[in-house]
Design an enzyme around this catalytic site. Structure first.
Site, PDB file in Angstrom:
ATOM      1  N   CYS A  75      41.318  24.490  19.380  1.00 48.61           N
ATOM      2  CA  CYS A  75      41.421  24.548  18.424  1.00 48.61           C
ATOM      3  C   CYS A  75      42.247  25.695  17.870  1.00 48.61           C
ATOM      4  CB  CYS A  75      40.229  23.768  16.783  1.00 48.61           C
ATOM      5  SG  CYS A  75      40.828  24.255  15.347  1.00 48.61           S
ATOM      6  N   HIS A 161      46.563  14.736  22.312  1.00 49.93           N
ATOM      7  CA  HIS A 161      47.274  14.179  21.113  1.00 49.93           C
ATOM      8  C   HIS A 161      48.428  13.525  21.197  1.00 49.93           C
ATOM      9  CE1 HIS A 161      46.029  17.947  18.765  1.00 49.93           C
ATOM     10  NE2 HIS A 161      45.704  18.257  19.833  1.00 49.93           N
ATOM     11  N   GLU A 210      43.222  14.208  12.159  1.00 47.11           N
ATOM     12  CA  GLU A 210      42.242  14.645  13.759  1.00 47.11           C
ATOM     13  C   GLU A 210      41.068  13.786  13.948  1.00 47.11           C
ATOM     14  OE1 GLU A 210      41.626  18.959  13.844  1.00 47.11           O
ATOM     15  OE2 GLU A 210      42.595  19.952  12.061  1.00 47.11           O
ATOM     16  N   CYS A 219      46.637  21.779  11.700  1.00 44.91           N
ATOM     17  CA  CYS A 219      46.826  21.817  12.817  1.00 44.91           C
ATOM     18  C   CYS A 219      46.924  22.414  14.329  1.00 44.91           C
ATOM     19  CB  CYS A 219      45.971  20.211  13.267  1.00 44.91           C
ATOM     20  SG  CYS A 219      45.534  19.380  15.138  1.00 44.91           S
ATOM     21  N   GLY A 222      47.827  20.641  16.812  1.00 41.86           N
ATOM     22  CA  GLY A 222      48.518  19.427  16.872  1.00 41.86           C
ATOM     23  C   GLY A 222      50.204  20.146  16.500  1.00 41.86           C
TER      24      GLY A 222
END
Length: 276
Positions: A75, A161, A210, A219, A222
């Site tokens: 993260c 992703h 997410e 994110c 992301g």
């Protein structure tokens, strides 16, 4: 027991951060779900845990749990909050902090401005390593959802992703298409889904659905994956400002055989205790 915690956010992507060095909590999936509940708990997108490393050459172990109780690999917004937390709580005085995740080592650099630059490592595009089921590595792939074909980029930033380029993020079907791609059979471990519109070669807008959480205000991984896919597809330059609903991140990637860097803020909201 009473659990000490800090509520933090990175551009509105919010976290409960727990020091598991000075206290040794038993964080079951049920406890994670209870803490994360926005009506009956503290409320957050993810719970972050600061722990002792298993590798003696790094400073800390960094663990991430989604609001549904599942543990995930990485993260980016959380990594920036992690760096701010360990310095605020005087667990380290370093400005360059190495942390161990389930997929490798990250280096977090606290800049003089207070923003945090995270070495996210090199993006991974090999389908088997994302993981993503495909015949060969490509800059984009066609997948079918509800008998309609969508072109996506696919990458891992330590977590999987899928990235769709859309005309306008405001009208993109994030809340309907997002969960369907998240659970698409081509992604064995599910996937985070980014919806990116290109403003210019150095600027994009992004919304992210997410995995295990839903849409968040920001994110970090992301943003990294979206820019990496855009660079791989030849539509973005090496330094890109990513506008997320919660604020902006700067992503820099020189291409293959280079690490990708993410720079942005982290904010502490309050410290507290809760009985678990």
């Amino acid at each position: 027991m009473r659990l000490r915690f800090t509520k933090m956010h990175g551009l509105g992507n919010d976290f409960i951060v727990i020091d598991a060095i000075s206290q040794r909590p038993n964080l079951s999936p049920e406890t994670i779900r209870s803490l994360s509940d926005r009506r009956f708990g503290i409320g957050c997108d993810q719970v972050l845990v600061v722990d002792y490393p298993t590798n003696p050459e790094v400073d800390f172990r960094y663990r991430i749990f989604n609001a549904d109780g599942s543990e995930v690999e990485n993260c980016g917004n959380g990594a920036r909050c992690f760096a701010k937390f360990v310095r605020e709580r005087k667990l380290t005085g370093k400005s360059s902090i190495s942390v161990e995740t389930s997929t490798g080592i990250m280096v977090l650099k606290v800049n003089d401005s207070g923003e945090i630059r995270v070495d996210m490592g090199e993006p991974e595009f090999t389908p088997a390593n994302i993981p993503f089921i495909a015949d060969a590595t490509a800059s984009s792939y066609a997948i079918e959802v509800d008998n309609q074909c969508y072109n996506i980029g696919a990458a891992s930033m330590g977590n999987p992703h899928a990235v769709l380029v859309v005309e306008d993020v405001e009208t993109a079907p994030v809340l309907t298409l997002g969960p369907k791609i998240e659970n698409h059979p081509a992604f064995p471990n599910r996937v985070n889904v980014g919806f990116m519109s290109v403003v210019s070669r150095t600027e994009v807008n992004l919304r992210v659905f997410e995995r295990g959480v839903g849409e968040t205000l920001a994110c970090g991984t992301g943003a990294c994956a979206a820019v990496a896919c855009g660079i791989q597809q030849g539509i973005l330059d090496s330094t890109v400002t990513v506008h997320l609903p919660g604020g902006d991140l700067t992503i820099h990637w020189e291409g293959p055989n280079h690490a990708l860097f993410m720079t942005g803020p982290a904010t502490s909201v309050f410290h507290g205790q809760v009985r678990i």
